[in-house]
Design an enzyme around this catalytic site. Structure first.
Site, mmCIF file in Angstrom:
data_model
loop_
_atom_site.group_PDB
_atom_site.id
_atom_site.type_symbol
_atom_site.label_atom_id
_atom_site.label_comp_id
_atom_site.label_asym_id
_atom_site.label_seq_id
_atom_site.Cartn_x
_atom_site.Cartn_y
_atom_site.Cartn_z
ATOM 1 N N ASP A 153 54.877 -38.897 48.884
ATOM 2 C CA ASP A 153 56.036 -39.178 49.748
ATOM 3 C C ASP A 153 57.150 -39.921 49.014
ATOM 4 O O ASP A 153 56.928 -40.566 47.981
ATOM 5 C CB ASP A 153 55.607 -40.042 50.937
ATOM 6 C CG ASP A 153 54.795 -39.269 51.965
ATOM 7 O OD1 ASP A 153 54.415 -38.126 51.679
ATOM 8 O OD2 ASP A 153 54.536 -39.826 53.046
ATOM 9 N N ASP A 154 58.342 -39.853 49.626
ATOM 10 C CA ASP A 154 59.494 -40.721 49.333
ATOM 11 C C ASP A 154 60.321 -40.327 48.116
ATOM 12 O O ASP A 154 61.283 -41.017 47.778
ATOM 13 C CB ASP A 154 59.082 -42.195 49.187
ATOM 14 C CG ASP A 154 58.528 -42.781 50.470
ATOM 15 O OD1 ASP A 154 58.496 -42.065 51.486
ATOM 16 O OD2 ASP A 154 58.110 -43.961 50.451
ATOM 17 N N HIS A 178 60.796 -35.270 54.892
ATOM 18 C CA HIS A 178 60.438 -36.668 55.174
ATOM 19 C C HIS A 178 61.652 -37.447 55.707
ATOM 20 O O HIS A 178 61.764 -38.650 55.486
ATOM 21 C CB HIS A 178 59.893 -37.318 53.898
ATOM 22 C CG HIS A 178 59.049 -38.532 54.123
ATOM 23 N ND1 HIS A 178 58.141 -38.652 55.150
ATOM 24 C CD2 HIS A 178 58.969 -39.706 53.426
ATOM 25 C CE1 HIS A 178 57.537 -39.830 55.081
ATOM 26 N NE2 HIS A 178 58.032 -40.491 54.046
ATOM 27 N N HIS A 186 64.755 -42.070 55.826
ATOM 28 C CA HIS A 186 63.482 -42.802 55.823
ATOM 29 C C HIS A 186 63.591 -44.080 56.656
ATOM 30 O O HIS A 186 63.096 -45.152 56.287
ATOM 31 C CB HIS A 186 63.043 -43.148 54.400
ATOM 32 C CG HIS A 186 61.565 -43.437 54.292
ATOM 33 N ND1 HIS A 186 61.026 -44.682 54.536
ATOM 34 C CD2 HIS A 186 60.522 -42.642 53.954
ATOM 35 C CE1 HIS A 186 59.721 -44.648 54.345
ATOM 36 N NE2 HIS A 186 59.384 -43.415 54.005
ATOM 37 N N HIS A 239 52.413 -41.904 46.903
ATOM 38 C CA HIS A 239 53.877 -41.934 46.830
ATOM 39 C C HIS A 239 54.348 -41.688 45.400
ATOM 40 O O HIS A 239 53.831 -42.296 44.463
ATOM 41 C CB HIS A 239 54.411 -43.283 47.316
ATOM 42 C CG HIS A 239 54.161 -43.542 48.769
ATOM 43 N ND1 HIS A 239 52.931 -43.959 49.246
ATOM 44 C CD2 HIS A 239 54.975 -43.430 49.857
ATOM 45 C CE1 HIS A 239 52.997 -44.098 50.566
ATOM 46 N NE2 HIS A 239 54.225 -43.789 50.960
#
Length: 319
Positions: free
Chosen positions: A110-111, A161, A165, A254
């Site tokens: 993620d991210d 995503h 965020h 991540h």
């Protein structure tokens, strides 16, 4: 004679001075033509140049369209132009538990994209011949589009995503902006139309998941959390992943959002541990396809068993 020469010489000088002054005065009295000056400054409109400029813009747009088409074709060849089974569209999943006969696990990140983290994680995955699933943040993809294209070029799956965020509550309009703007950028950048969504922080009730499911996205959660965002020591990070993993599981890690040195250091050990336990690595779409096959097989077996029991009852009644 001498005096006559002096007189003539003096007269000549006087005439010359009068002529010079007259020329200077005439110059001062001549009007200035403002239009003539403007014509010297301004260039005439060139229709050919305008047409050429318009043509260049059209060529740029055609080039962009051609690039997206190329990315789409590459994605299709690599199996990235996926279709999620209908039973998983508009729902939330944490793992797949109907898979039979094989130990599989899905690694997700993620991210990103993130200059250091994404690049090094892609290198590790390539070295180990593993395909993962990357849930990207829209504004990060805008900042590092080449990394988004690299994710797809390496054969990985890319998911949504959100754009910022953020964790707060979203109206339907704000949720649409966060999700659809990101999906649009993913498509324009990589040629992939994603229907996978993961809410930031795993928050289920702030409006994002509700919007995503209503639009037939598959909301992908996880069954094993590395907790790498807190940057634990490498042994602890590895343990976090392994202790909660099981066949059909989805692992959360991540590649972006900060310094991911610990994740990068732990990933080779995590991969090694899974392989020692007999696991094979798959992407989230592959996992869902296998789950769908497992459900269909279970249903077929159930139907067969029901038919056999019905036959037996029928025979017994005939006797």
């Amino acid at each position: 004679m001498e005096s006559n020469k002096s007189y003539v010489w003096s007269q000549g000088i006087l005439i010359a001075l009068v002529a010079l002054c007259g020329s200077f005065s005439l110059g001062l009295m001549m009007p200035i033509n403002p239009n003539a000056s403007k014509a010297q400054i301004e260039q005439p409109v060139n229709l050919k140049e305008i047409a050429a400029s318009t043509g260049n813009q059209q060529r740029v747009e055609k080039f962009k369209t051609a690039m997206i088409t190329t990315w789409q074709q590459e994605a299709s060849i690599k199996g990235l132009a996926y279709v999620i089974p209908s039973r998983f569209q508009g729902v939330t999943i944490k793992s797949a538990n109907k898979i039979t006969g094989e130990k599989v696990i899905a690694l997700t990140f993620d991210d990103g994209p993130w200059p250091e983290g994404t690049t090094k994680i892609l290198d590790i995955l390539k070295k180990n011949n593993i395909k993962g699933t990357f849930f990207v943040v829209g504004q990060m993809l805008k900042a590092y589009p080449e990394l988004g294209r690299q994710i797809v070029a390496d054969g990985h799956i890319i998911g949504n995503h959100t754009w910022h965020h953020w964790y707060h509550h979203f109206s339907p309009q704000a949720a649409a902006f966060e999700i659809e703007r990101t999906s649009d950028l993913i498509y324009k950048t990589t040629g992939v139309k994603t229907t996978l969504f993961r809410p930031p922080g795993g928050m289920m009730h702030n409006g994002l998941v509700n919007y995503a499911n209503n639009q037939n996205y598959t909301t992908v959660m996880w069954s094993a959390d590395s907790i790498d965002y807190s940057r634990p020591a490498v042994p602890r990070l590895v343990k976090n992943v392994m202790k909660n993993s099981e066949p059909g599981g989805i692992v959360l890690m991540h590649d972006g959002g900060g310094n991911r040195t610990k994740t990068i250091q732990a990933l080779p050990q995590i991969i090694s541990n899974f392989r020692k336990q007999g696991y094979r690595f798959v992407t989230v779409p592959e996992l869902l396809e296998m789950e769908d096959d497992g459900i269909k097989l279970a249903q077929a077996k159930k139907s067969t068993l029901t038919a056999v029991k019905k036959n037996k009852r029928s025979k017994n009644s005939d006797q």
